[in-house]
Design an enzyme around this catalytic site. Structure first.
Site, PDB file in Angstrom:
ATOM      1  N   HIS A 144       0.826  -1.209   0.000  1.00  0.00           N
ATOM      2  CA  HIS A 144       0.000   0.000   0.000  1.00  0.00           C
ATOM      3  C   HIS A 144       0.859   1.257   0.000  1.00  0.00           C
ATOM      4  CE1 HIS A 144      -2.893   3.030   1.494  1.00  0.00           C
ATOM      5  NE2 HIS A 144      -3.661   2.402   0.620  1.00  0.00           N
ATOM      6  N   HIS A 181      -7.635  -1.796  -4.821  1.00  0.00           N
ATOM      7  CA  HIS A 181      -7.796  -2.192  -3.422  1.00  0.00           C
ATOM      8  C   HIS A 181      -8.554  -3.522  -3.310  1.00  0.00           C
ATOM      9  CE1 HIS A 181      -6.551   1.986  -2.693  1.00  0.00           C
ATOM     10  NE2 HIS A 181      -6.211   1.596  -1.479  1.00  0.00           N
ATOM     11  N   HIS A 362     -11.318  -1.454   4.423  1.00  0.00           N
ATOM     12  CA  HIS A 362     -11.387  -1.588   2.966  1.00  0.00           C
ATOM     13  C   HIS A 362     -12.326  -2.707   2.534  1.00  0.00           C
ATOM     14  CE1 HIS A 362      -9.177   1.390   0.780  1.00  0.00           C
ATOM     15  NE2 HIS A 362      -8.551   1.586   1.932  1.00  0.00           N
TER      16      HIS A 362
HETATM   17 CU1  C2O Z   1      -5.127   3.091  -0.488  1.00  0.00          CU
HETATM   18 CU2  C2O Z   1      -7.858   3.429   2.193  1.00  0.00          CU
HETATM   19  O1  C2O Z   1      -6.412   3.571   0.989  1.00  0.00           O
END
Ligand code: C2O
Length: 620
Positions: A144, A181, A362
Site C-alpha cells: 500500500h 484495493h 477496505h
Molecule cells: Cu489506499 Cu484506504 O487507501
C-alpha cells in the site's frame, strides 16, 4: 523483439532503487534507440497520453518513500523469485466453483471467539514471516505504501509488464482506486487463510455506514486492547484515543472543528449526517465516473501541479466512494496529536496499512462497490438507469501485480476484478442498514430569508486563481441543458438518463495537506458548522495527506524532481440533479449559487487557501 527487451528488463529488477532520475531515463532512452528496431522505438519516444491502460508493477525502479517512524525506511517490495504469472479465477481442486468465503460484519464476528482466535493467529503468523517474504505483514504494508505514494513507475504496452515510463504511479485519485484495493484485499485474505490452513477464511468488514446497529460504527472492539480473546496481533498504538467506543465514526468528521471544540453532535445527529453523506457520496453518484473516479491513463502524472490537458492528461479525480472512505482513515488515525503530525497510522496513506483495521475498513469499501451496482436509479429524471462500471479498454485492461499466497507475483487486470462472486467471496447481507442511506430523504429546503438572486454572487474567472478561502466561498454558476453531445460514449440512450454534476476544476492541494470541502447549493449562509442532513448539501471532498508533513525536505533525496510535485491537481465532482429538483429547480436555465465550505486543515497546519481554475456543469 519485445520479449528480448522484456527479458532485459527483468534482469534489471531490484536495481535502480532510488535512482532513475531524468538523466538515467534519458540514457536508457538512448540505449533503447540504438538497440531496438525502428518499430519498437516508437514506444520510447516522449509519451503522449492516449487512452492506454495503466500498467503497474512493483518491478524495477522504486523511489524511496520517506518514512518518519519505525524501522523500515522504504516501502519497496522484494523482487519475485519466479517469473510473474497471469491471474486465474479461483476454482476448487476439481476445477469446480471455488469455496465461498463469506465476509461478515466485524461487529458480528467479534462475538465468535473461534473466529477472533483464527483471525489473530493468521496476523500473528503473517507478522512473524521474514522480511524477504512478500507475504509478511511488513510487505503487505509496503504494497500500500508504495503504490499509494508513487514509489513505482507506470509501464507501457505491450503487456505483460511493459517497459517503465518516466511517469510515477499512483493508484488513488482515479478509477484504479476500487479495483486495485479489491485485488489487494483478495490476496491479503488468501495469504491469511493460507497461513492458518483455512480456505474459507474471510476478512470481516467494518460496517461503519450502518446506522441501525448501535455498535457497527464504533472502532471495532476486536482490534482494541483489553479484548477478552487474545488479539495481540490486531492492536495498534497509533489510533485516536478520543475516538474509542462508544464514539461512532462521523462521516462529516473534521479534525479542525474538533480541535476547536466546535464539533459537539449527538449520536443521533451524527447518524443523520452519516446517512446524508452516504446518500450524496454513493446514491447520487450514478455514473461510473462519479462513483469510481475519473480516468487514469498511461502518461498522466497526477503527482504534479501541472496538467497538460491538450495531451489528454486529466487531473486526479477521486470517486464518491474514495472520498467518503478517506474520512474513516482520518478519524481512526492520530489526528490533532502534536507528537504525531503525520496522522499515522490510518490517517496517512504511507502508514495506513500498518494498522490491521485498514483491511476491515477496505473490506467495507469493497462491499459498497458491490452494493452500488444494485441501487435503483431514483436520481436521474428518467429513473431507469443501471449503475455499471466503465467498459472502456483503458479501464478494463489496466494491469496490476500482487504477490499471492505462494509468493508468486500475479498479473491481474481490472477486468478480472469486476465480479466479486467470481473471486470466490461474498458479503453477508446487511441490506436493512444499507437501505437507510439508499432511501434517505434530506430535510426540506430552507426558505430564503430575502428575495433570492444568484447574480448577487460573482461567477468564477475561468482559468483564474479562484479561491476556496478560510471562510466559505460562494460563486454563481450559469447552467445549460444537456445535448446529444453529452451522451457521447456513455452507453445511454436518453438525455434524461444523464446526471447533472458540478465540477470544481484543477483544485490545487498540497500533497501533505489535509483538506475538506463541503458543498451546498443555493445556501450561501452555509458555514463550517452547518449540518449536512439538509437539502442544500450535495457532497464532500476529503484529501488525506499522502506525504510527510515535517519531513518534506527529505523528499528531495528522491530520484524524481519534486519541484512542482508538492501539489496535486484535482477535479472534484458533485452530483446535483436530484438536489436541484428538491430545491424546486426543474428547468435548465436557472442559475445557482455554489457555496464551498472549506473545513480547514488540521490543527498542526497553517490555515491556508486553496485555488481552483473553474466551476463547470457537466453531464455524466
Ligand atoms: Cu489506499 Cu484506504 O487507501
Amino acid at each position: 523483439m519485445a520479449a528480448t527487451c522484456r527479458r532485459h528488463f527483468f534482469s534489471l529488477q531490484g536495481e535502480g532503487q532510488g535512482r532513475g532520475n531524468a538523466g538515467v531515463v534519458r540514457v536508457q532512452l538512448l540505449w533503447a534507440v540504438s538497440m531496438c528496431c525502428a518499430l519498437l522505438c516508437i514506444q520510447y519516444l516522449p509519451h503522449s497520453i492516449s487512452a492506454e491502460p495503466i500498467l503497474a508493477s512493483s518491478l524495477g525502479f522504486c523511489k524511496t518513500v520517506p518514512v518518519l517512524r519505525g524501522a523500515p525506511l522504504h516501502c519497496c517490495l522484494p523482487a519475485p523469485t519466479r517469473k510473474p504469472i497471469r491471474f486465474k479465477f479461483p476454482t476448487c481442486a476439481n476445477g469446480g466453483p471455488p469455496v465461498v468465503r463469506e465476509r461478515k460484519p466485524v461487529h458480528v464476528v467479534q462475538n465468535d471467539p473461534e473466529y477472533v482466535r483464527k483471525y489473530n493467529l493468521a496476523y500473528a503468523r503473517m507478522k512473524a514471516l521474514p522480511d524477504s517474504d512478500p507475504r509478511s505483514f511488513l510487505n503487505q504494508w509496503r504494497v500500500h505504501c508504495s503504490f499509494c505514494n508513487e514509489a513505482f513507475k507506470q509501464r507501457e504496452l505491450p503487456g505483460p509488464l511493459g517497459k517503465a515510463t518516466g511517469v510515477l504511479l499512483q493508484i488513488h485519485y482515479s478509477w484504479t482506486f476500487l479495483p486495485w484495493h479489491r485485488m489487494y484485499l483478495y490476496y491479503h485474505e488468501r495469504i491469511l487463510g493460507d497461513l492458518i490452513g483455512d480456505p474459507t477464511f474471510a476478512l470481516p468488514f467494518w460496517n461503519w455506514d450502518n446506522q441501525l446497529d448501535p455498535i457497527a460504527g464504533m472502532m471495532p472492539f476486536m482490534f482494541l486492547p483489553n479484548f477478552p480473546v487474545n488479539n495481540s496481533a490486531l492492536t495498534d498504538v497509533n489510533r485516536n484515543p478520543n475516538h474509542m467506543p462508544p464514539k461512532i465514526l462521523y462521516l462529516g468528521y473534521n479534525g479542525k472543528l474538533e480541535a476547536e471544540g466546535k464539533q459537539n453532535l449527538t449520536d443521533e445527529q451524527i447518524r443523520y449526517e452519516n446517512l446524508c453523506v452516504m446518500y450524496n457520496q454513493v446514491v447520487t453518484k450514478i455514473s461510473a465516473r462519479s462513483f469510481l473516479g475519473g480516468p487514469y491513463v498511461v502518461g498522466t502524472n497526477n503527482t504534479a501541479a501541472t496538467v497538460n490537458v491538450a495531451a489528454g492528461e486529466t487531473p486526479g479525480e477521486s470517486g464518491g466512494m474514495e472520498i467518503v472512505h478517506n474520512v474513516a482513515h482520518e478519524w481512526t488515525g492520530l489526528i490533532n496529536n502534536p507528537a504525531h503530525p503525520d496522522n499515522e497510522d490510518m490517517g496517512n496513506f504511507i502508514y495506513a496499512a500498518r494498522d490491521p483495521i485498514f483491511y476491515t475498513h477496505h473490506s467495507n469499501v469493497d462491499r459498497l462497490w458491490d452494493v452500488w451496482k444494485t441501487i435503483p436509479d431514483n436520481v436521474t429524471i428518467a429513473g431507469n438507469r443501471q449503475r455499471v462500471d466503465y467498459t472502456s479498454s483503458d479501464f478494463l485492461d489496466s494491469e496490476f501485480t500482487f504477490f499471492d499466497e505462494n509468493q508468486d507475483m500475479v498479473i491481474v487486470t481490472i477486468r478480472d476484478s469486476l465480479d466479486s462472486s467470481k473471486l470466490g467471496y461474498k458479503y453477508a447481507d446487511v441490506s436493512e442498514s444499507d437501505n437507510l442511506w439508499i432511501n434517505y430523504e434530506p430535510l426540506p429546503p430552507h426558505k430564503p430569508s430575502e428575495p433570492w438572486n444568484p447574480s448577487h454572487w460573482p461567477a468564477v474567472v475561468p482559468s483564474g486563481n479562484n479561491t476556496i478561502g478560510k471562510v466559505p466561498s460562494s460563486f454563481k454558476l450559469a447552467r445549460r441543458a444537456p445535448t446529444k453531445k453529452d451522451l457521447k460514449g456513455k452507453g445511454l440512450k436518453h438525455l434524461n438518463q444523464l446526471q447533472e454534476d458540478i465540477v470544481l476544476e484543477k483544485v490545487r492541494i498540497p500533497h501533505s495537506a489535509y483538506a475538506r470541502f463541503d458543498v451546498f447549493l443555493n445556501f450561501p449562509e452555509a458555514n463550517r458548522e452547518t449540518h449536512l442532513y439538509m437539502s442544500e448539501y450535495v457532497g464532500t471532498f476529503t484529501h488525506l495527506p499522502s506525504g510527510m508533513v515535517d519531513m518534506s525536505a527529505s523528499v528531495s533525496h528522491s530520484s524524481v524532481t519534486e519541484s512542482d510535485g508538492q501539489f496535486r491537481l484535482f477535479n472534484i465532482r458533485y452530483s446535483v440533479g436530484q438536489a436541484l429538483r428538491r430545491l424546486g429547480i426543474a428547468d435548465w436555465n436557472t442559475d445557482v449559487v455554489v457555496t464551498i465550505v472549506s473545513k480547514g486543515v488540521r490543527r498542526t497546519n497553517p490555515t491556508i487557501d486553496f485555488y481552483f481554475s473553474d466551476i463547470k456543469q457537466d453531464f455524466q
